[in-house]
Design a protein around this motif. Structure first.
Motif, PDB file in Angstrom:
ATOM      1  N   CYS A 127       0.834  -1.210   0.000  1.00 60.08           N
ATOM      2  CA  CYS A 127       0.000   0.000   0.000  1.00 60.08           C
ATOM      3  C   CYS A 127       0.863   1.252   0.000  1.00 60.08           C
ATOM      4  O   CYS A 127       0.599   2.202  -0.737  1.00 60.08           O
ATOM      5  CB  CYS A 127      -0.938   0.005   1.202  1.00 60.08           C
ATOM      6  N   ASN A 147       2.373   1.702  -3.391  1.00 57.40           N
ATOM      7  CA  ASN A 147       1.407   2.221  -4.357  1.00 57.40           C
ATOM      8  C   ASN A 147       1.157   3.707  -4.150  1.00 57.40           C
ATOM      9  O   ASN A 147       0.954   4.446  -5.114  1.00 57.40           O
ATOM     10  CB  ASN A 147       0.096   1.442  -4.280  1.00 57.40           C
ATOM     11  N   TYR A 160       4.007   5.377  -5.774  1.00 57.27           N
ATOM     12  CA  TYR A 160       3.833   5.345  -7.224  1.00 57.27           C
ATOM     13  C   TYR A 160       2.800   6.375  -7.687  1.00 57.27           C
ATOM     14  O   TYR A 160       2.955   6.981  -8.747  1.00 57.27           O
ATOM     15  CB  TYR A 160       3.421   3.957  -7.698  1.00 57.27           C
ATOM     16  N   MET A 161       1.751   6.571  -6.893  1.00 55.64           N
ATOM     17  CA  MET A 161       0.777   7.595  -7.241  1.00 55.64           C
ATOM     18  C   MET A 161       1.422   8.974  -7.228  1.00 55.64           C
ATOM     19  O   MET A 161       1.192   9.790  -8.133  1.00 55.64           O
ATOM     20  CB  MET A 161      -0.407   7.558  -6.271  1.00 55.64           C
ATOM     21  N   LEU A 221       1.295   4.957 -14.796  1.00 54.42           N
ATOM     22  CA  LEU A 221       1.762   4.659 -13.447  1.00 54.42           C
ATOM     23  C   LEU A 221       0.694   4.991 -12.413  1.00 54.42           C
ATOM     24  O   LEU A 221       0.495   4.245 -11.443  1.00 54.42           O
ATOM     25  CB  LEU A 221       3.044   5.442 -13.171  1.00 54.42           C
ATOM     26  N   ALA A 229      -1.121   2.218  -9.960  1.00 61.58           N
ATOM     27  CA  ALA A 229      -1.095   2.417  -8.516  1.00 61.58           C
ATOM     28  C   ALA A 229      -2.502   2.408  -7.924  1.00 61.58           C
ATOM     29  O   ALA A 229      -2.736   1.854  -6.846  1.00 61.58           O
ATOM     30  CB  ALA A 229      -0.388   3.725  -8.181  1.00 61.58           C
TER      31      ALA A 229
END
Length: 127
Positions: free
Chosen positions: A14, A17, A20-21, A56, A60
């Motif tokens: 989590c 991610n 990545y966001m 991306l 994510a």
């Protein structure tokens, strides 16, 4: 199955991610900023960077939607890590004590035998 290990993995994924966001939003923002101020004039480069950022960001978001399932009570990652660290520190302490005593033995042997003359050497030679 081990419940704590999956909780730790879920929390790590989590957080990855979320990173990545942020990177995806940063890519989109930097590409738009570069085009807006005229730093980059090639529309192909801007389009490629924005496409990578959107891709991306979508991956994510899909990743965050997949760890969403709530399961039963699990041990937290920190508790399991502390328990494992305590066991590992006990073992490492014992190994460290063993090697420190062998080092003391080595220092004692080196101090005892360093100034001895070689019996096969010339007796009139210095040291």
């Amino acid at each position: 199955m081990v419940c704590g290990g999956f909780t730790c993995s879920k929390n790590a994924l989590c957080s990855l991610n979320v990173v990545y966001m942020l990177v995806g939003l940063l890519l989109i923002g930097v590409a738009a900023w570069g085009k807006g101020f005229g730093i980059v004039s090639s529309i192909h480069i801007i389009g490629g960077v924005i496409a990578v950022g959107v891709f991306l960001l979508l991956i994510a978001i899909v990743g965050l939607i997949g760890p969403c399932k709530h399961t039963g009570f699990c041990f937290t990652c920190g508790d399991l890590m502390l328990q494992h660290a305590a066991e590992a520190l006990k073992i490492l302490g014992a190994v460290g004590l063993f090697f420190s005593f062998t080092e003391i033995l080595g220092v004692w042997l080196a101090a005892r035998y360093r100034n001895q003359k070689d019996p096969r050497a010339n007796p009139s030679a210095f040291l």
